[in-house]
Motif scaffolding. Structure first.
Motif, PDB file in Angstrom:
ATOM      1  N   PRO A 215       0.250   4.727   9.510  1.00 31.68           N
ATOM      2  CA  PRO A 215       0.696   6.274   8.471  1.00 31.68           C
ATOM      3  C   PRO A 215      -0.366   7.275   8.656  1.00 31.68           C
ATOM      4  N   LEU A 216      -1.750   6.959   7.504  1.00 30.80           N
ATOM      5  CA  LEU A 216      -1.876   8.073   7.288  1.00 30.80           C
ATOM      6  C   LEU A 216      -2.790   9.182   9.165  1.00 30.80           C
ATOM      7  N   GLU A 217      -2.994   8.087   9.546  1.00 29.97           N
ATOM      8  CA  GLU A 217      -3.247   9.010  10.749  1.00 29.97           C
ATOM      9  C   GLU A 217      -2.863   9.727  11.350  1.00 29.97           C
TER      10      GLU A 217
ATOM     11  N   ILE B 111      -4.160  12.445   8.021  1.00 31.61           N
ATOM     12  CA  ILE B 111      -4.802  12.853   6.555  1.00 31.61           C
ATOM     13  C   ILE B 111      -6.146  12.088   7.234  1.00 31.61           C
ATOM     14  N   LEU B 112      -6.341  11.431   8.058  1.00 30.93           N
ATOM     15  CA  LEU B 112      -7.094  10.411   8.126  1.00 30.93           C
ATOM     16  C   LEU B 112      -7.241  10.155   9.750  1.00 30.93           C
ATOM     17  N   VAL B 113      -8.794  10.957  10.249  1.00 33.40           N
ATOM     18  CA  VAL B 113      -9.420  10.448  11.917  1.00 33.40           C
ATOM     19  C   VAL B 113      -8.305   9.136  12.492  1.00 33.40           C
TER      20      VAL B 113
ATOM     21  N   ALA C 267     -15.833   7.251   4.050  1.00 33.22           N
ATOM     22  CA  ALA C 267     -14.063   7.375   5.123  1.00 33.22           C
ATOM     23  C   ALA C 267     -13.692   6.482   5.075  1.00 33.22           C
ATOM     24  N   CYS C 268     -12.303   7.061   5.734  1.00 33.84           N
ATOM     25  CA  CYS C 268     -10.879   6.363   5.495  1.00 33.84           C
ATOM     26  C   CYS C 268     -10.794   5.726   4.067  1.00 33.84           C
ATOM     27  N   VAL C 269     -10.585   5.955   3.003  1.00 36.85           N
ATOM     28  CA  VAL C 269     -10.517   5.849   2.108  1.00 36.85           C
ATOM     29  C   VAL C 269      -9.076   6.172   1.935  1.00 36.85           C
ATOM     30  N   ALA C 270      -8.377   4.834   1.296  1.00 34.95           N
ATOM     31  CA  ALA C 270      -6.982   5.037   1.747  1.00 34.95           C
ATOM     32  C   ALA C 270      -6.588   4.136   0.255  1.00 34.95           C
ATOM     33  N   ILE C 271      -4.768   3.841   0.196  1.00 33.25           N
ATOM     34  CA  ILE C 271      -4.905   3.147  -1.131  1.00 33.25           C
ATOM     35  C   ILE C 271      -3.071   3.139  -0.568  1.00 33.25           C
TER      36      ILE C 271
ATOM     37  N   TYR D  23       0.593   1.506  -3.782  1.00 33.72           N
ATOM     38  CA  TYR D  23       0.167   0.700  -4.992  1.00 33.72           C
ATOM     39  C   TYR D  23      -0.643   1.828  -6.025  1.00 33.72           C
ATOM     40  N   ARG D  24      -0.164   3.047  -5.498  1.00 38.10           N
ATOM     41  CA  ARG D  24      -1.587   4.835  -5.690  1.00 38.10           C
ATOM     42  C   ARG D  24      -0.883   4.200  -7.646  1.00 38.10           C
ATOM     43  N   ASN D  25      -1.888   5.450  -8.061  1.00 37.42           N
ATOM     44  CA  ASN D  25      -2.024   5.782  -9.174  1.00 37.42           C
ATOM     45  C   ASN D  25      -1.899   4.760  -9.531  1.00 37.42           C
ATOM     46  N   SER D  26      -2.561   3.789  -9.954  1.00 33.59           N
ATOM     47  CA  SER D  26      -2.779   2.969 -10.572  1.00 33.59           C
ATOM     48  C   SER D  26      -4.843   2.535 -10.828  1.00 33.59           C
ATOM     49  N   ASN D  27      -4.784   3.509 -10.705  1.00 30.91           N
ATOM     50  CA  ASN D  27      -6.760   3.715 -10.169  1.00 30.91           C
ATOM     51  C   ASN D  27      -7.385   2.540  -9.438  1.00 30.91           C
ATOM     52  N   ARG D  28      -6.741   2.357  -8.496  1.00 30.13           N
ATOM     53  CA  ARG D  28      -7.149   1.759  -7.217  1.00 30.13           C
ATOM     54  C   ARG D  28      -8.214   2.404  -6.337  1.00 30.13           C
ATOM     55  N   GLY D  29      -7.713   3.903  -5.971  1.00 27.22           N
ATOM     56  CA  GLY D  29      -8.266   4.709  -5.563  1.00 27.22           C
ATOM     57  C   GLY D  29     -10.333   4.558  -6.456  1.00 27.22           C
ATOM     58  N   ASP D  30     -10.257   4.791  -7.735  1.00 21.48           N
ATOM     59  CA  ASP D  30     -11.229   5.064  -8.445  1.00 21.48           C
ATOM     60  C   ASP D  30     -11.669   3.431  -8.131  1.00 21.48           C
TER      61      ASP D  30
ATOM     62  N   THR E  67      -9.807  16.495   3.854  1.00 21.19           N
ATOM     63  CA  THR E  67      -8.774  17.602   4.087  1.00 21.19           C
ATOM     64  C   THR E  67      -8.225  17.652   2.989  1.00 21.19           C
ATOM     65  N   ARG E  68      -6.884  16.828   3.070  1.00 17.17           N
ATOM     66  CA  ARG E  68      -5.824  16.502   1.572  1.00 17.17           C
ATOM     67  C   ARG E  68      -6.086  15.919   0.012  1.00 17.17           C
ATOM     68  N   SER E  69      -7.411  15.192  -0.303  1.00 18.57           N
ATOM     69  CA  SER E  69      -7.625  14.795  -1.099  1.00 18.57           C
ATOM     70  C   SER E  69      -9.244  15.362  -1.982  1.00 18.57           C
ATOM     71  N   ILE E  70      -9.299  17.148  -1.554  1.00 19.54           N
ATOM     72  CA  ILE E  70     -10.284  17.721  -2.415  1.00 19.54           C
ATOM     73  C   ILE E  70     -10.022  17.242  -4.151  1.00 19.54           C
ATOM     74  N   HIS E  71      -9.607  17.767  -4.831  1.00 18.36           N
ATOM     75  CA  HIS E  71      -9.041  17.448  -5.437  1.00 18.36           C
ATOM     76  C   HIS E  71      -8.874  15.950  -6.416  1.00 18.36           C
ATOM     77  N   TRP E  72      -8.984  15.377  -5.380  1.00 13.58           N
ATOM     78  CA  TRP E  72      -8.691  13.751  -5.750  1.00 13.58           C
ATOM     79  C   TRP E  72     -10.497  13.121  -6.553  1.00 13.58           C
ATOM     80  N   PHE E  73     -11.893  13.899  -5.183  1.00 10.72           N
ATOM     81  CA  PHE E  73     -13.256  14.038  -5.240  1.00 10.72           C
ATOM     82  C   PHE E  73     -13.170  14.272  -6.407  1.00 10.72           C
TER      83      PHE E  73
ATOM     84  N   GLU F 132     -12.647  15.358  -9.014  1.00  8.52           N
ATOM     85  CA  GLU F 132     -12.341  14.962 -10.243  1.00  8.52           C
ATOM     86  C   GLU F 132     -13.124  13.616 -10.638  1.00  8.52           C
ATOM     87  N   ARG F 133     -13.800  13.723  -9.988  1.00  9.59           N
ATOM     88  CA  ARG F 133     -14.091  12.070  -9.903  1.00  9.59           C
ATOM     89  C   ARG F 133     -15.963  12.169  -9.322  1.00  9.59           C
ATOM     90  N   GLY F 134     -16.181  14.104  -9.760  1.00  6.59           N
ATOM     91  CA  GLY F 134     -17.608  13.985 -10.252  1.00  6.59           C
ATOM     92  C   GLY F 134     -18.107  14.329  -8.551  1.00  6.59           C
TER      93      GLY F 134
HETATM   94  C1  LIG Z   1      -6.213   9.904  -2.731  1.00 10.41           C
HETATM   95  C2  LIG Z   1      -6.317   8.215  -3.126  1.00 10.41           C
HETATM   96  C3  LIG Z   1      -7.399   7.467  -2.552  1.00 10.41           C
HETATM   97  C4  LIG Z   1      -6.377   8.160  -4.543  1.00 10.41           C
HETATM   98  O1  LIG Z   1      -5.646   6.368  -4.530  1.00 10.41           O
HETATM   99  P1  LIG Z   1      -4.734   6.212  -6.433  1.00 10.41           P
HETATM  100  O2  LIG Z   1      -5.244   4.335  -6.171  1.00 10.41           O
HETATM  101  O3  LIG Z   1      -3.784   7.131  -5.931  1.00 10.41           O
HETATM  102  O4  LIG Z   1      -5.746   7.207  -6.956  1.00 10.41           O
HETATM  103  P2  LIG Z   1      -5.608   6.735  -8.525  1.00 10.41           P
HETATM  104  O5  LIG Z   1      -5.067   5.941  -8.795  1.00 10.41           O
HETATM  105  O6  LIG Z   1      -7.951   6.233  -9.211  1.00 10.41           O
HETATM  106  O7  LIG Z   1      -5.467   8.115  -8.905  1.00 10.41           O
HETATM  107  C5  LIG Z   1      -4.435   8.828  -9.182  1.00 10.41           C
HETATM  108  C6  LIG Z   1      -4.017  10.111  -9.183  1.00 10.41           C
HETATM  109  O8  LIG Z   1      -5.058  11.492  -8.607  1.00 10.41           O
HETATM  110  C7  LIG Z   1      -4.112  12.106  -8.428  1.00 10.41           C
HETATM  111  N1  LIG Z   1      -3.994  11.834  -6.853  1.00 10.41           N
HETATM  112  C8  LIG Z   1      -4.052  11.174  -6.201  1.00 10.41           C
HETATM  113  N2  LIG Z   1      -3.711  11.938  -4.879  1.00 10.41           N
HETATM  114  C9  LIG Z   1      -4.646  12.921  -4.865  1.00 10.41           C
HETATM  115  C10 LIG Z   1      -4.594  14.549  -4.376  1.00 10.41           C
HETATM  116  N3  LIG Z   1      -4.409  13.533  -2.698  1.00 10.41           N
HETATM  117  N4  LIG Z   1      -5.348  15.233  -4.407  1.00 10.41           N
HETATM  118  C11 LIG Z   1      -5.246  15.010  -5.513  1.00 10.41           C
HETATM  119  N5  LIG Z   1      -4.854  14.246  -6.850  1.00 10.41           N
HETATM  120  C12 LIG Z   1      -4.958  13.133  -6.153  1.00 10.41           C
HETATM  121  C13 LIG Z   1      -3.298  11.016  -8.677  1.00 10.41           C
HETATM  122  O9  LIG Z   1      -2.090  12.621  -8.854  1.00 10.41           O
HETATM  123  C14 LIG Z   1      -3.328  10.549 -10.141  1.00 10.41           C
HETATM  124  O10 LIG Z   1      -3.382  11.667 -10.952  1.00 10.41           O
HETATM  125  P3  LIG Z   1      -2.916  11.245 -12.598  1.00 10.41           P
HETATM  126  O11 LIG Z   1      -4.118  10.349 -13.119  1.00 10.41           O
HETATM  127  O12 LIG Z   1      -3.858  12.429 -13.232  1.00 10.41           O
HETATM  128  O13 LIG Z   1      -1.866  11.327 -12.898  1.00 10.41           O
HETATM  129  C15 LIG Z   1      -4.499   7.845  -2.631  1.00 10.41           C
HETATM  130  O14 LIG Z   1      -3.754   9.261  -3.377  1.00 10.41           O
HETATM  131  C16 LIG Z   1      -4.452   8.091  -1.007  1.00 10.41           C
HETATM  132  O15 LIG Z   1      -5.116   6.604  -0.170  1.00 10.41           O
HETATM  133  N6  LIG Z   1      -4.190   8.596   0.298  1.00 10.41           N
HETATM  134  C17 LIG Z   1      -4.477   9.632   0.970  1.00 10.41           C
HETATM  135  C18 LIG Z   1      -5.996   9.178   2.021  1.00 10.41           C
HETATM  136  C19 LIG Z   1      -6.573  10.093   1.499  1.00 10.41           C
HETATM  137  O16 LIG Z   1      -6.143  11.492   1.768  1.00 10.41           O
HETATM  138  N7  LIG Z   1      -8.265   9.441   1.060  1.00 10.41           N
HETATM  139  C20 LIG Z   1      -9.318  10.624   1.606  1.00 10.41           C
HETATM  140  C21 LIG Z   1      -9.446  11.268   2.419  1.00 10.41           C
HETATM  141  S1  LIG Z   1     -11.214  10.224   2.748  1.00 10.41           S
END
Ligand SMILES: CC(C)(COP(=O)(O)OP(=O)(O)OC[C@H]1O[C@@H](n2cnc3c(N)ncnc32)[C@H](O)[C@@H]1OP(=O)(O)O)[C@@H](O)C(=O)NCCC(=O)NCCS
Length: 447
Positions: free
Chosen positions: A319-321, A325-327, A368-372, A376-383, A406-412, A414-416
């Motif tokens: 679904p992400l492909e 969002i994913l290649v 690459a290919c980081v996906a939750i 199950y999102r927003n429970s620290n699993r991505g971290d 392309t879409r998770s720039i801020h997410w990364f 925020e993780r340094g």
């Molecule tokens: C990015 C992703 C892996 C995060 O997984 P997750 O388990 O929800 O992450 P965490 O629980 O550790 O972090 C959640 C926090 O990140 C934020 N967040 C989630 N996706 C985000 C995104 N694309 N951009 C910015 N922030 C994001 C949430 O709002 C949440 O913030 P908060 O703690 O302030 O409420 C998940 O959203 C995902 O699978 N996205 C689609 C695939 C993708 O974009 N992959 C990256 C490219 S390789």
């Protein structure tokens, strides 16, 4: 039924049916021991539970059903004017009591077998054709005398005929076990259904022990079911129940059996309500069950992927492909690269994944290919996933991790992870950079 209602209901049926597919696949061929106390058999919802048991059997789950008869025994004894005696929470089964208890258990065995044999048209049992087998699968021995009190016909389990049960399960029979066991001396003994169920689950190396309790699992102070407990945590709750004088309640008895089963090697034991229609199905076939599970280890773990995980990874990333969002990765490519993947597995389902591509010369690696999974999102699993992959990279001697996103720039960020020029990537990776996609490159030093 009017047509609009049909239309209204179908999407949820289709959705629920599709959602349950991964669970059907996970459970097929698994062995479940079901423990039903006498209370659940007497409850009006029992007919629905029987239908659900038939469904499990139809789906290829190997079932052993152990029943108890405590309230029925108490009722029969009080009707006959026989006072029930207990010593250390265990019934003392004298001759007149045992004569009645055997009758009650025998009667229940026939009743349950009859219910499992129903096949009326327009009921869930239509076409089920369950073949039920009972026998001398449980060998018992007397409890003997304790503190001068003779337990008479109360016994304990000595041995389970595992081979005999397995033979029946191999032939798609449902094994029905009563709480009366036979001894080598040709006598029979009154056992607790919890002990019988636990011993069978452990000796059979069952995948699950499912106990039907009056409440929806173990409840917290707010009255909500606690979804997952480790044996040590369950033990604390059990002690609290005992201190509150509820040591003989269904929840306490089932918790005891579940804890012991878990410690004996059964990966998961569930407490589900016998009062709520469909509770067992919800627990087994939906993402977040309704009851409580006692697990040996967390139901969730991050680990390196194997070739068996390919289907699950594809379900997660397709679904992400499709959303761009994913290649896109083909199945073949995934097969070749499977050893690069780390996954998060929960209840046999893959809910997270990430891949690590190393460029050893530069001591750099791409994550690459980081996906939750969206549910199950927003429970620290991505971290956790990123931490796990970083750990793996470190062990391989990698000093810098980078991602293209392309879409998770801020997410990364925020993780340094810091922006990096494409030109700073390993040369081999630069050549593959897709200038149309214009992904941002972010990197992080990891040592
Ligand atoms: C990015 C992703 C892996 C995060 O997984 P997750 O388990 O929800 O992450 P965490 O629980 O550790 O972090 C959640 C926090 O990140 C934020 N967040 C989630 N996706 C985000 C995104 N694309 N951009 C910015 N922030 C994001 C949430 O709002 C949440 O913030 P908060 O703690 O302030 O409420 C998940 O959203 C995902 O699978 N996205 C689609 C695939 C993708 O974009 N992959 C990256 C490219 S390789």
């Amino acid at each position: 039924m009017d047509e609009s209602r049909v239309r209204e209901r179908e999407p949820s049926l289709v959705h629920a049916f599709r959602q349950s597919t991964p669970y059907v696949n996970v459970h097929r061929g698994a062995t479940f021991v079901l423990m039903m106390g006498g209370e659940s058999i007497a409850h009006p919802n029992f007919a629905n539970i029987v239908s659900d048991i038939a469904l499990l059997q139809t789906l290829g789950i190997r079932l052993v059903l152990v029943f108890g008869a405590r309230p029925q025994n108490d009722e029969a004894l009080s009707r006959a004017g026989i006072e029930a005696h207990y010593h250390k929470r265990v019934r003392v089964t004298d001759d007149p009591s045992f004569a009645l208890i055997k009758q009650v258990s025998g009667g229940l065995q026939f009743d349950i077998t009859a219910k499992l044999s129903m096949g009326l048209a327009n009921t869930p049992m239509q076409g089920a054709r369950i073949s039920v087998v009972s026998g001398n699968f449980v060998t018992a021995q007397p409890l003997g005398i304790d503190d001068g009190v003779d337990y008479c016909h109360s016994g304990r389990v000595r041995r389970i005929d595992v081979e005999g049960i397995v033979r029946q399960l191999d032939q798609q029979n449902l094994v029905l076990v009563s709480p009366i066991g036979c001894s080598v001396t040709g006598e029979s003994f009154n056992l607790t259904s919890e002990e019988v169920a636990r011993r069978i689950a452990v000796d059979l190396k069952a995948d699950k022990l499912i106990c039907f309790s009056s409440t929806q699992g173990v409840l917290d102070r707010q009255g909500h079911a606690i979804s997952e407990l480790f044996p040590e945590q369950a033990e604390e709750l059990l002690v609290a129940l005992e201190q509150a004088g509820e040591e003989m309640s269904g929840t306490a008895r089932y918790l005891r059996a579940a804890i012991a089963s878990c410690r004996g090697g059964v990966p998961r034991s569930h407490l589900v309500s016998y009062q709520e229609d469909g509770a067992m199905l919800q627990e087994l076939f939906s993402r977040e069950g309704l009851g409580t599970q006692i697990v040996r280890e967390s139901a969730e773990r991050a680990r390196a992927a194997t070739i068996e995980d390919i289907g699950g990874i594809l379900d997660l990333i397709r679904p992400l492909e499709e959303e761009g969002i994913l290649v896109r990765r083909s199945r073949e490519q995934l097969e070749m690269e499977i050893d690069k993947f780390t996954i998060i597995e929960r209840d046999g389902l893959i809910i997270g994944c990430a891949a690590l591509y190393c460029f050893m010369e530069e001591a750099m690696a791409e994550m690459a290919c980081v996906a939750i999974h969206p549910e199950y999102r927003n429970s620290n699993r991505g971290d956790q996933l990123v931490a796990k992959v970083a750990e793996r990279a470190k062990r391989l001697g990698i000093r810098q991790l980078f991602v293209l996103t392309t879409r998770s720039i801020h997410w990364f960020r925020e993780r340094g992870f810091e922006p990096l020029e494409v030109e700073a990537l390993p040369v081999a990776r630069q050549r593959l950079y897709n200038w149309q996609r214009r992904s941002k490159v972010l990197s992080k030093t990891i040592f």
